[in-house]
Design a protein around this motif. Structure first.
Motif, PDB file in Angstrom:
ATOM      1  N   PHE A   1       0.846  -1.207   0.000  1.00  0.00           N
ATOM      2  CA  PHE A   1       0.000   0.000   0.000  1.00  0.00           C
ATOM      3  C   PHE A   1       0.875   1.247   0.000  1.00  0.00           C
ATOM      4  CE2 PHE A   1      -2.230  -3.320   2.347  1.00  0.00           C
ATOM      5  CZ  PHE A   1      -3.482  -3.336   1.754  1.00  0.00           C
ATOM      6  N   SER A   2       1.328   1.674  -1.172  1.00  0.00           N
ATOM      7  CA  SER A   2       2.223   2.835  -1.166  1.00  0.00           C
ATOM      8  C   SER A   2       1.478   4.121  -0.821  1.00  0.00           C
ATOM      9  CB  SER A   2       2.944   2.957  -2.507  1.00  0.00           C
ATOM     10  OG  SER A   2       1.999   2.980  -3.551  1.00  0.00           O
ATOM     11  N   SER A   3       0.134   4.097  -0.931  1.00  0.00           N
ATOM     12  CA  SER A   3      -0.619   5.310  -0.618  1.00  0.00           C
ATOM     13  C   SER A   3      -0.966   5.409   0.864  1.00  0.00           C
ATOM     14  CB  SER A   3      -1.901   5.353  -1.450  1.00  0.00           C
ATOM     15  OG  SER A   3      -2.669   4.175  -1.202  1.00  0.00           O
ATOM     16  N   LEU A   4      -0.464   4.482   1.663  1.00  0.00           N
ATOM     17  CA  LEU A   4      -0.795   4.502   3.088  1.00  0.00           C
ATOM     18  C   LEU A   4       0.478   4.609   3.927  1.00  0.00           C
ATOM     19  CD1 LEU A   4      -2.863   4.208   5.400  1.00  0.00           C
ATOM     20  CD2 LEU A   4      -2.759   1.739   5.083  1.00  0.00           C
ATOM     21  N   ASP A   5       0.497   5.623   4.801  1.00  0.00           N
ATOM     22  CA  ASP A   5       1.647   5.831   5.680  1.00  0.00           C
ATOM     23  C   ASP A   5       1.497   4.941   6.915  1.00  0.00           C
ATOM     24  OD1 ASP A   5       3.857   6.867   6.943  1.00  0.00           O
ATOM     25  OD2 ASP A   5       2.765   8.572   7.773  1.00  0.00           O
ATOM     26  N   ILE A   6       2.587   4.324   7.309  1.00  0.00           N
ATOM     27  CA  ILE A   6       2.545   3.410   8.447  1.00  0.00           C
ATOM     28  C   ILE A   6       2.078   4.120   9.732  1.00  0.00           C
ATOM     29  CG2 ILE A   6       4.951   3.673   9.252  1.00  0.00           C
ATOM     30  CD1 ILE A   6       4.039   0.229   8.967  1.00  0.00           C
ATOM     31  N   HIS A   7       2.391   5.412   9.824  1.00  0.00           N
ATOM     32  CA  HIS A   7       2.016   6.146  11.038  1.00  0.00           C
ATOM     33  C   HIS A   7       0.502   6.337  11.154  1.00  0.00           C
ATOM     34  CE1 HIS A   7       6.285   7.392  10.270  1.00  0.00           C
ATOM     35  NE2 HIS A   7       6.340   6.794  11.434  1.00  0.00           N
ATOM     36  N   THR A   8      -0.168   6.371   9.997  1.00  0.00           N
ATOM     37  CA  THR A   8      -1.634   6.436  10.023  1.00  0.00           C
ATOM     38  C   THR A   8      -2.186   5.175  10.666  1.00  0.00           C
ATOM     39  OG1 THR A   8      -1.546   7.657   7.951  1.00  0.00           O
ATOM     40  CG2 THR A   8      -3.687   6.764   8.577  1.00  0.00           C
ATOM     41  N   VAL A   9      -1.599   4.036  10.306  1.00  0.00           N
ATOM     42  CA  VAL A   9      -2.046   2.768  10.893  1.00  0.00           C
ATOM     43  C   VAL A   9      -1.727   2.761  12.395  1.00  0.00           C
ATOM     44  CG1 VAL A   9      -1.964   0.258  10.719  1.00  0.00           C
ATOM     45  CG2 VAL A   9      -1.537   1.654   8.690  1.00  0.00           C
ATOM     46  N   ASN A  10      -0.504   3.210  12.744  1.00  0.00           N
ATOM     47  CA  ASN A  10      -0.132   3.286  14.168  1.00  0.00           C
ATOM     48  C   ASN A  10      -1.157   4.077  14.965  1.00  0.00           C
ATOM     49  OD1 ASN A  10       2.176   1.934  13.565  1.00  0.00           O
ATOM     50  ND2 ASN A  10       3.556   3.678  13.809  1.00  0.00           N
ATOM     51  N   GLU A  11      -1.514   5.237  14.420  1.00  0.00           N
ATOM     52  CA  GLU A  11      -2.445   6.094  15.147  1.00  0.00           C
ATOM     53  C   GLU A  11      -3.815   5.442  15.285  1.00  0.00           C
ATOM     54  OE1 GLU A  11      -1.608  10.756  15.135  1.00  0.00           O
ATOM     55  OE2 GLU A  11      -1.826   9.908  13.126  1.00  0.00           O
ATOM     56  N   LEU A  12      -4.200   4.700  14.255  1.00  0.00           N
ATOM     57  CA  LEU A  12      -5.496   4.020  14.327  1.00  0.00           C
ATOM     58  C   LEU A  12      -5.534   3.006  15.477  1.00  0.00           C
ATOM     59  CD1 LEU A  12      -6.561   3.569  10.595  1.00  0.00           C
ATOM     60  CD2 LEU A  12      -7.891   4.675  12.397  1.00  0.00           C
TER      61      LEU A  12
ATOM     62  N   ILE B   1     -12.660   4.433  10.771  1.00  0.00           N
ATOM     63  CA  ILE B   1     -11.660   3.720   9.976  1.00  0.00           C
ATOM     64  C   ILE B   1     -11.888   3.961   8.479  1.00  0.00           C
ATOM     65  CG2 ILE B   1     -10.714   1.449   9.396  1.00  0.00           C
ATOM     66  CD1 ILE B   1     -11.542   0.555  12.259  1.00  0.00           C
ATOM     67  N   ARG B   2     -13.158   3.876   8.055  1.00  0.00           N
ATOM     68  CA  ARG B   2     -13.453   4.113   6.628  1.00  0.00           C
ATOM     69  C   ARG B   2     -12.959   5.490   6.213  1.00  0.00           C
ATOM     70  NH1 ARG B   2     -18.572   2.431   7.881  1.00  0.00           N
ATOM     71  NH2 ARG B   2     -19.383   4.490   7.338  1.00  0.00           N
ATOM     72  N   GLU B   3     -13.221   6.478   7.079  1.00  0.00           N
ATOM     73  CA  GLU B   3     -12.812   7.844   6.779  1.00  0.00           C
ATOM     74  C   GLU B   3     -11.285   7.947   6.654  1.00  0.00           C
ATOM     75  OE1 GLU B   3     -14.339  10.589   6.057  1.00  0.00           O
ATOM     76  OE2 GLU B   3     -12.537  11.889   6.224  1.00  0.00           O
ATOM     77  N   LYS B   4     -10.580   7.345   7.610  1.00  0.00           N
ATOM     78  CA  LYS B   4      -9.107   7.430   7.600  1.00  0.00           C
ATOM     79  C   LYS B   4      -8.496   6.721   6.388  1.00  0.00           C
ATOM     80  CE  LYS B   4      -8.009   9.532  11.520  1.00  0.00           C
ATOM     81  NZ  LYS B   4      -7.129  10.686  11.640  1.00  0.00           N
ATOM     82  N   LEU B   5      -9.180   5.684   5.906  1.00  0.00           N
ATOM     83  CA  LEU B   5      -8.616   4.901   4.800  1.00  0.00           C
ATOM     84  C   LEU B   5      -9.227   5.287   3.448  1.00  0.00           C
ATOM     85  CD1 LEU B   5      -8.449   1.327   6.413  1.00  0.00           C
ATOM     86  CD2 LEU B   5      -6.691   3.100   6.380  1.00  0.00           C
ATOM     87  N   LYS B   6     -10.004   6.389   3.456  1.00  0.00           N
ATOM     88  CA  LYS B   6     -10.755   6.816   2.281  1.00  0.00           C
ATOM     89  C   LYS B   6      -9.898   6.857   1.015  1.00  0.00           C
ATOM     90  CE  LYS B   6     -12.114  10.972   2.491  1.00  0.00           C
ATOM     91  NZ  LYS B   6     -12.647  12.172   3.168  1.00  0.00           N
ATOM     92  N   SER B   7      -8.723   7.471   1.127  1.00  0.00           N
ATOM     93  CA  SER B   7      -7.928   7.700  -0.091  1.00  0.00           C
ATOM     94  C   SER B   7      -6.914   6.581  -0.359  1.00  0.00           C
ATOM     95  CB  SER B   7      -7.193   9.035   0.047  1.00  0.00           C
ATOM     96  OG  SER B   7      -6.421   8.999   1.224  1.00  0.00           O
ATOM     97  N   VAL B   8      -6.996   5.514   0.420  1.00  0.00           N
ATOM     98  CA  VAL B   8      -6.014   4.436   0.244  1.00  0.00           C
ATOM     99  C   VAL B   8      -6.422   3.484  -0.882  1.00  0.00           C
ATOM    100  CG1 VAL B   8      -4.900   2.466   1.376  1.00  0.00           C
ATOM    101  CG2 VAL B   8      -5.371   4.552   2.664  1.00  0.00           C
ATOM    102  N   ARG B   9      -5.459   3.114  -1.697  1.00  0.00           N
ATOM    103  CA  ARG B   9      -5.691   2.128  -2.759  1.00  0.00           C
ATOM    104  C   ARG B   9      -4.666   1.017  -2.602  1.00  0.00           C
ATOM    105  NH1 ARG B   9      -9.264   4.736  -3.025  1.00  0.00           N
ATOM    106  NH2 ARG B   9     -10.031   6.322  -4.434  1.00  0.00           N
ATOM    107  N   THR B  10      -5.019  -0.191  -3.059  1.00  0.00           N
ATOM    108  CA  THR B  10      -3.993  -1.238  -3.092  1.00  0.00           C
ATOM    109  C   THR B  10      -3.160  -1.044  -4.339  1.00  0.00           C
ATOM    110  OG1 THR B  10      -5.659  -2.614  -4.127  1.00  0.00           O
ATOM    111  CG2 THR B  10      -5.118  -3.126  -1.852  1.00  0.00           C
ATOM    112  N   ASP B  11      -1.879  -1.401  -4.242  1.00  0.00           N
ATOM    113  CA  ASP B  11      -1.013  -1.299  -5.411  1.00  0.00           C
ATOM    114  C   ASP B  11      -1.276  -2.476  -6.340  1.00  0.00           C
ATOM    115  OD1 ASP B  11      -0.088   0.824  -4.027  1.00  0.00           O
ATOM    116  OD2 ASP B  11       1.823  -0.085  -3.462  1.00  0.00           O
ATOM    117  N   LYS B  12      -1.057  -2.246  -7.621  1.00  0.00           N
ATOM    118  CA  LYS B  12      -1.247  -3.333  -8.593  1.00  0.00           C
ATOM    119  C   LYS B  12      -0.146  -4.379  -8.402  1.00  0.00           C
ATOM    120  CE  LYS B  12      -4.872  -2.053 -10.822  1.00  0.00           C
ATOM    121  NZ  LYS B  12      -5.017  -0.621 -10.858  1.00  0.00           N
ATOM    122  N   GLY B  13      -0.472  -5.644  -8.608  1.00  0.00           N
ATOM    123  CA  GLY B  13       0.594  -6.636  -8.581  1.00  0.00           C
ATOM    124  C   GLY B  13       0.308  -7.759  -7.679  1.00  0.00           C
TER     125      GLY B  13
END
Ligand SMILES: [Zn+2]
Ligand SMILES: [Zn+2]
Lengths: 360, 190
Positions: free
Chosen positions: A306-317, A348-360
Motif C-alpha cells: 500500500f504505497s498510498s498509506l503511511d505506516i504512522h496512520t495505521v499506528n495512530e489508528l 476507519i473508513r474515513e481514515k482509509l478513504k484515499s487508500v488504494r492497493t497497489d497493482k501486482g
C-alpha cells in the motif's frame, strides 16, 4: 470547564511515539523506560493518608515544573478527571492501567509531545517515563537518567546502599527501572512461532505481555517485552541485554515474513487483503476485530502493498479505535457497544478513504 | 462449525495435534490448512528457543520461580513496621510495602522473595546524585513555605499569604535557574 478541558487539548496533539519515525520502527513500534522513585521519609502511596498524598502532589509538582524537561508542562490532577479522560491517557500510554482507577490524590506532569511524563502517587511517589518511537532504549536512558539526576539534586530519594532505590513493590527495587519495547509480530504469530518465542524470552528472564492488558495476548499481534529483574544488574546491563534480545526477535520476525512471502505468498496476500476489505468497508466493527485487521494492514504496508498509506496512520489508528478515544472524539459517553462499533467502523473508513492497493 | 483459526469459513478439515502431550483436534478451513502446512514446512529447522538461549550467558535458577509466590507468615510475633504501621497481613495481601523501614521490618521474609525475583541481591546500578546541600535546603524551605501559605489562607490572613506566595515564587525561580545551569554545565563538558 475544570475537568475534560486539558484532555481535549492533548487529544489534538500528535503522539510522538506513534507519529515519528525511529530505528527499526517497522517492527519495534516504540521503546519506553520507567523509573520508580520515592521520597525519603514519606510513607509509600499504598500506606499513606489522603493528607500526605496531597502534600506529596504539591511538593513534586513544584519540583517537576522547575525541570527544563517540563518547561512546557502539562499538569493534571488525576483524581479530578472523569473515568473517560483517564482512559484516554491510558490508551496513549502516559498513565498505567492501575492509575485509571485511583481515588486518592494523584497527578500527571508531562511534556507537550507526551514523550516524557511523571506519574505522581501511583504505587510509588514518582514514576518517571520516557517513550519514543522505534528501538532506542539507549537514547531514552540518557534522557531519563538526566532528569533523574536533576530531581535527585532537589529531592532525597528513598535509597539503600544494598537494595538500591526503595519501591513499594519489592519487584521494582534496585534500579527501579522497567525498560520495554512494543513489538508488532504478525509474522511469528501467523507462522505459529510465537509461543516458542515467548518461552525463550521467559527463559531469558524477560517478560512478554499483550499490550492491551491481562488476557489480550494476541490482540493486534502487539507484544511488550520488558525486563523482570531490577536488582543485581546495572541499568546499562539490563538495557543491553534487552536490546540484544529485541534485535534477535526483529530478525526472526523479518525472516518469517520473507519466507512466507516466498513460499506461501497467496496465504499472506489473502490475510492482508481480507483485513483491508473489512477495514475499508465494514459498518460495524468490534475493537478486537479492528485491532487484528489493523495488524494485518500494517503488515501489508511493511511489505510494500500500500504505497498510498503511511505506516504512522495505521499506528495512530491502533489508539484511535480504542473505546476511550472513540468516545472522546465523538464528544460524548457511549455505553452501547454496538453504537461504538458503528462509530469505529466510520472512523476507519474515513481514515482509509484515499487508500488504494497497489497493482501486482 | 466455523474454522478455529480465521473464524470465518466453514471448517472442513480436522487435524489431530499434540500440544504439551495432550491430544487436541483442530477444526479448520481449507485456506487456513494450506497456510498452516506452508508455515510448518518453512519453519522446521529453526530452533528459535535454542537460538535465543545462546544469547544469555548464564541464567540464575531463581529466575524460573514465579514472582507472585505467596509469602509465608513468620510463625509467632506478627510483624509490624514501627515507622508506618504496615503489617504482615497487608504485605501478603497486597505484595506492597508501606515505607523504607518496612524493608528492615520484613527482611526475614523479604530476603527469599527478593532472591526469587531478581538477578542478584545487591544493587549495582546508579546512585542518586549526592544530594547537594544548597538545593536540599531550598527544597525543605519550599515545603515549609507551602505549609505556611496553607495556614495563612485558612486563617484568612491574605496579606501574609500574598507575601508568602511571593517568596515561594522567588524560590521556585532559583530552583529553576539551578536546573538550567546544571544542564548547561553538562553540555559544555561533552
Ligand atoms: Zn480458516
Ligand atoms: Zn514501614
Amino acid at each position: 470547564m475544570i475537568s475534560g478541558n486539558p484532555i481535549d487539548r492533548i487529544l489534538k496533539n500528535r503522539v510522538g511515539w506513534l507519529a515519528d519515525s525511529g530505528p527499526d520502527d517497522d517492527i519495534a513500534i516504540s521503546s519506553r523506560i520507567r523509573l520508580a522513585r520515592n521520597l525519603a521519609g514519606h510513607k509509600f502511596p499504598p500506606c499513606a493518608e489522603p493528607a500526605e498524598h496531597s502534600s506529596v502532589v504539591v511538593i513534586l509538582r513544584d519540583v517537576c515544573e522547575a525541570l527544563p524537561a517540563f518547561s512546557e508542562d502539562f499538569f493534571v490532577r488525576l483524581d479530578e478527571l472523569s473515568q473517560l479522560d483517564r482512559r484516554v491517557l491510558m490508551e496513549r500510554r502516559v498513565v498505567s492501567r492501575d492509575f485509571v482507577s485511583k481515588q486518592t490524590p494523584s497527578a500527571l506532569v508531562m511534556t507537550a509531545d507526551e514523550s516524557a511524563s511523571v506519574m505522581i502517587n501511583e504505587e510509588d511517589h514518582m514514576r518517571l517515563q520516557c517513550i519514543l518511537s522505534g528501538l532506542r532504549l539507549g537514547e531514552i536512558w540518557e534522557r531519563i537518567s538526566e532528569t533523574d539526576d536533576l530531581l535527585s539534586e532537589h529531592i532525597a530519594f528513598a535509597y539503600d546502599e544494598e537494595l538500591g532505590f526503595l519501591t513499594s513493590c519489592p519487584t521494582n527495587i534496585g534500579t527501579g527501572m522497567r525498560a520495554s519495547v512494543m513489538l508488532h509480530l504478525p509474522g511469528l504469530v501467523l507462522s505459529e512461532q510465537i509461543n516458542q518465542m515467548k518461552q525463550a524470552i521467559g527463559k531469558l528472564g524477560l517478560a512478554v505481555r499483550g499490550i492491551f492488558g491481562e488476557g489480550t495476548d494476541n490482540v493486534g499481534n502487539l507484544y511488550q517485552i520488558s525486563n523482570q529483574s531490577t536488582l543485581g544488574e546495572s541499568e546499562q546491563q539490563i538495557i543491553e541485554k534487552l536490546d540484544t534480545v529485541i534485535k534477535q526477535i526483529i530478525f526472526h520476525e523479518k525472516s518469517c515474513r520473507m519466507k512466507m512471502l516466498e513460499r506461501s505468498r497467496n496465504f499472506l496476500m489473502n490475510h492482508v487483503g481480507r483485513a483491508y476489505g473489512v477495514l475499508k468497508h465494514a459498518y460495524i466493527i468490534s475493537s478486537q476485530e479492528a485491532l487484528n485487521s489493523l495488524s494485518a494492514l500494517r503488515l501489508g504496508v511493511d511489505m510494500g502493498m500500500f504505497s498510498s498509506l503511511d505506516i504512522h496512520t495505521v499506528n495512530e489508528l491502533f489508539v484511535l479505535v480504542q473505546p476511550g478515544h472513540l468516545q472522546k472524539n465523538a464528544g460524548k459517553q457511549i455505553e452501547n457497544a454496538t453504537e461504538r462499533d458503528v462509530l469505529r467502523a466510520a472512523l476507519i473508513r474515513e481514515k482509509l478513504k484515499s487508500v488504494r492497493t497497489d497493482k501486482g | 462449525m466455523l474454522c478455529e483459526i480465521c473464524g470465518k469459513n466453514e471448517a472442513t478439515i480436522h487435524i489431530q495435534e499434540f500440544i504439551n502431550s495432550k491430544k487436541k483436534v483442530l477444526h479448520i478451513c481449507k485456506v487456513c490448512a494450506e497456510g498452516k502446512a506452508a508455515a510448518k514446512e518453512m519453519l522446521s529447522g529453526i530452533d528459535l528457543a535454542q537460538l535465543m538461549l545462546n544469547i544469555s550467558s548464564e541464567l540464575p535458577p531463581g529466575l524460573a520461580i514465579q514472582k507472585n509466590e505467596s509469602v509465608e507468615a513468620a510463625e509467632s510475633p506478627p510483624m509490624k513496621c514501627p515507622s508506618c504501621g504496615w503489617d504482615i497481613v497487608r504485605f501478603t495481601n497486597t505484595g506492597r510495602l508501606g515505607c523504607s523501614d518496612c524493608f528492615k521490618t520484613f527482611r526475614p521474609i523479604l530476603d527469599q522473595a527478593i532472591r526469587n525475583m531478581h538477578k542478584g541481591c545487591m544493587h549495582v546500578g546508579k546512585k542518586p546524585a549526592s544530594a547537594k546541600g544548597a538545593s536540599q535546603d531550598r527544597m525543605s524551605q519550599l515545603i515549609a513555605l507551602q505549609k505556611k501559605l496553607d495556614d495563612h489562607v485558612r486563617r484568612e490572613e491574605y496579606e501574609k499569604a500574598a507575601r508568602t506566595r511571593d517568596k515561594i515564587a522567588r524560590l521556585k525561580d532559583s530552583l529553576k535557574n539551578r536546573s538550567r545551569g546544571r544542564k548547561d554545565d553538562k553540555w559544555q563538558s561533552d
